[in-house]
Motif scaffolding. Structure first.
Motif, PDB file in Angstrom:
ATOM      1  N   VAL A 144      11.508   8.738 -20.476  1.00 35.39           N
ATOM      2  CA  VAL A 144      11.018   8.015 -19.508  1.00 35.39           C
ATOM      3  C   VAL A 144      10.688   8.973 -18.360  1.00 35.39           C
ATOM      4  N   GLU A 145       9.698   8.368 -17.629  1.00 37.56           N
ATOM      5  CA  GLU A 145       9.159   9.272 -16.414  1.00 37.56           C
ATOM      6  C   GLU A 145       9.975   8.407 -15.093  1.00 37.56           C
ATOM      7  N   ARG A 146      10.758   8.972 -14.353  1.00 41.58           N
ATOM      8  CA  ARG A 146      11.597   8.319 -13.426  1.00 41.58           C
ATOM      9  C   ARG A 146      10.826   8.295 -12.009  1.00 41.58           C
ATOM     10  N   GLU A 147      10.818   7.231 -11.422  1.00 41.09           N
ATOM     11  CA  GLU A 147      10.213   7.294 -10.104  1.00 41.09           C
ATOM     12  C   GLU A 147      11.097   7.719  -9.040  1.00 41.09           C
ATOM     13  N   MET A 148      10.352   8.445  -8.020  1.00 48.06           N
ATOM     14  CA  MET A 148      10.937   8.990  -7.031  1.00 48.06           C
ATOM     15  C   MET A 148      10.138   8.741  -5.744  1.00 48.06           C
ATOM     16  N   GLU A 149      10.672   8.728  -4.518  1.00 47.03           N
ATOM     17  CA  GLU A 149       9.788   8.393  -3.441  1.00 47.03           C
ATOM     18  C   GLU A 149      10.371   9.099  -2.367  1.00 47.03           C
ATOM     19  N   LEU A 150       9.351   9.068  -1.251  1.00 44.72           N
ATOM     20  CA  LEU A 150       9.894   9.717  -0.058  1.00 44.72           C
ATOM     21  C   LEU A 150       9.221   8.641   1.043  1.00 44.72           C
ATOM     22  N   LYS A 151      10.005   8.035   1.851  1.00 50.14           N
ATOM     23  CA  LYS A 151       9.494   7.244   2.913  1.00 50.14           C
ATOM     24  C   LYS A 151       9.400   7.678   4.240  1.00 50.14           C
ATOM     25  N   ARG A 152       8.516   7.359   4.833  1.00 46.95           N
ATOM     26  CA  ARG A 152       8.366   7.493   6.237  1.00 46.95           C
ATOM     27  C   ARG A 152       9.221   7.123   6.977  1.00 46.95           C
ATOM     28  N   LEU A 153       9.862   8.185   8.022  1.00 45.29           N
ATOM     29  CA  LEU A 153      10.944   7.703   8.854  1.00 45.29           C
ATOM     30  C   LEU A 153      10.633   6.974  10.143  1.00 45.29           C
ATOM     31  N   THR A 160       3.804   3.624   3.977  1.00 46.65           N
ATOM     32  CA  THR A 160       5.078   3.854   4.340  1.00 46.65           C
ATOM     33  C   THR A 160       5.570   4.690   3.149  1.00 46.65           C
ATOM     34  N   ARG A 161       5.377   4.874   1.986  1.00 43.52           N
ATOM     35  CA  ARG A 161       6.086   5.583   1.017  1.00 43.52           C
ATOM     36  C   ARG A 161       5.040   6.391   0.280  1.00 43.52           C
ATOM     37  N   VAL A 162       5.619   7.693  -0.304  1.00 44.65           N
ATOM     38  CA  VAL A 162       4.757   8.289  -1.109  1.00 44.65           C
ATOM     39  C   VAL A 162       5.750   8.472  -2.232  1.00 44.65           C
ATOM     40  N   ARG A 163       5.130   8.275  -3.582  1.00 41.09           N
ATOM     41  CA  ARG A 163       5.929   8.418  -4.754  1.00 41.09           C
ATOM     42  C   ARG A 163       5.510   9.175  -5.885  1.00 41.09           C
ATOM     43  N   LEU A 164       6.125   9.379  -6.661  1.00 35.40           N
ATOM     44  CA  LEU A 164       5.731  10.159  -7.762  1.00 35.40           C
ATOM     45  C   LEU A 164       6.555   9.874  -8.996  1.00 35.40           C
ATOM     46  N   GLY A 204      12.762  16.152  -0.563  1.00 37.88           N
ATOM     47  CA  GLY A 204      13.172  14.860   0.205  1.00 37.88           C
ATOM     48  C   GLY A 204      12.798  13.850  -0.522  1.00 37.88           C
ATOM     49  N   PHE A 205      12.294  13.932  -1.671  1.00 38.57           N
ATOM     50  CA  PHE A 205      11.976  12.759  -2.717  1.00 38.57           C
ATOM     51  C   PHE A 205      13.575  12.378  -3.250  1.00 38.57           C
ATOM     52  N   ARG A 257       0.941  -1.321   0.184  1.00 39.79           N
ATOM     53  CA  ARG A 257       0.078  -0.093  -0.069  1.00 39.79           C
ATOM     54  C   ARG A 257       0.939   1.362   0.100  1.00 39.79           C
ATOM     55  N   GLN A 258       0.498   2.156  -0.940  1.00 38.85           N
ATOM     56  CA  GLN A 258       1.450   3.486  -1.074  1.00 38.85           C
ATOM     57  C   GLN A 258       0.603   4.416  -1.644  1.00 38.85           C
ATOM     58  N   ALA A 259       1.107   5.636  -1.500  1.00 40.91           N
ATOM     59  CA  ALA A 259       0.385   6.876  -1.887  1.00 40.91           C
ATOM     60  C   ALA A 259       1.130   7.495  -3.227  1.00 40.91           C
ATOM     61  N   GLN A 260       0.605   7.926  -4.136  1.00 41.09           N
ATOM     62  CA  GLN A 260       1.298   8.573  -5.636  1.00 41.09           C
ATOM     63  C   GLN A 260       0.751   9.914  -5.640  1.00 41.09           C
ATOM     64  N   LEU A 261       1.706  10.642  -5.874  1.00 34.51           N
ATOM     65  CA  LEU A 261       1.423  12.079  -6.171  1.00 34.51           C
ATOM     66  C   LEU A 261       1.338  12.235  -7.512  1.00 34.51           C
ATOM     67  N   VAL A 262       0.306  13.041  -8.181  1.00 33.44           N
ATOM     68  CA  VAL A 262      -0.110  13.288  -9.513  1.00 33.44           C
ATOM     69  C   VAL A 262      -0.687  14.770  -9.582  1.00 33.44           C
ATOM     70  N   ALA A 263      -0.814  15.207 -10.768  1.00 31.28           N
ATOM     71  CA  ALA A 263      -1.432  16.484 -11.198  1.00 31.28           C
ATOM     72  C   ALA A 263      -1.164  17.427 -10.371  1.00 31.28           C
ATOM     73  N   VAL A 264       0.503  17.719 -10.327  1.00 30.98           N
ATOM     74  CA  VAL A 264       1.058  18.870  -9.396  1.00 30.98           C
ATOM     75  C   VAL A 264       1.068  20.047 -10.352  1.00 30.98           C
ATOM     76  N   PHE A 265       0.528  21.088  -9.844  1.00 32.16           N
ATOM     77  CA  PHE A 265       0.608  22.497 -10.424  1.00 32.16           C
ATOM     78  C   PHE A 265       0.482  23.384  -9.502  1.00 32.16           C
ATOM     79  N   VAL A 266       1.170  24.744  -9.605  1.00 30.16           N
ATOM     80  CA  VAL A 266       1.204  25.932  -9.189  1.00 30.16           C
ATOM     81  C   VAL A 266       1.274  26.985 -10.287  1.00 30.16           C
TER      82      VAL A 266
END
Length: 182
Positions: free
Chosen positions: A173-182, A135-139, A156-157, A98-107
């Motif tokens: 390519v789309e590169r995967e990056m992650e942030l893990k819960r400490l 335990t991790r969030v990726r994008l 921190g990704f 189980r994980q979360a993924q961030l998408v549709a980022v815009f400012v």
């Protein structure tokens, strides 16, 4: 400027549509989104209503917005997708846990550098790590989207070494990056 960072509400489809259309006109849109402006603007009202409704519930997807003051213009957004182990992710890859993924980022360009992106990411990551079992969030970031990758690294990704072909141009390519819960 002061921003209110909060989840989108189901009835806010017009504001969600407006911000998405602005995002799809951004010069980085071909690198960042799998949707074109032309396709999005052609969608009927029901599409946008449904999209806002789904993004407001917070069980498998939640959209955070940066609202300029209470009731002001939306200057940014990020969507969190919750991916269950054994399912397929956004790119059709098998999810191992189980994980979360961030998408549709815009400012919006005029709000960049104001801390809006940091505030949006902080809210999204905090919410995601508050979910049971996450335990991790990726994008994923397009290999040519250096501005976005720079922000993600600063937040921190880190690159995982994983990558998928970009759907619009398989030579990239789309590169995967992650942030893990400490």
């Amino acid at each position: 400027m002061e921003y209110v960072i909060r989840p989108v509400r189901a009835g806010e489809w017009r504001a969600a549509r407006e911000l998405r259309l602005v995002a799809l006109r951004d010069p980085a849109a071909p690198l960042a989104y799998l949707e074109t402006y032309e396709d999005a603007v052609a969608q009927p009202e029901e599409f946008w209503r449904g999209r806002a409704e789904r993004a407001a519930h917070g069980t498998t997807v939640l959209q955070f917005v940066a609202e300029a003051g209470e009731g002001g213009r939306w200057d940014g957004s990020v969507v969190v997708l919750v991916e269950e182990a054994g399912a397929l992710d956004f790119f059709g890859e098998a999810v191992e846990r189980r994980q979360a993924q961030l998408v549709a980022v815009f400012v919006r360009p005029e709000a960049r550098g104001s801390g809006v992106a940091d505030a949006l990411f902080s809210a999204a990551v905090e919410w995601a790590f508050g979910l049971d079992g996450v335990t991790r969030v990726r994008l994923y970031v397009h290999e040519d989207n250096r501005r976005a990758e720079g922000f993600y690294r600063k937040f921190g990704f880190v690159r995982t070494g994983g990558a998928v072909p970009h759907p619009g141009d398989p030579s990239k390519v789309e590169r995967e990056m992650e942030l893990k819960r400490l």
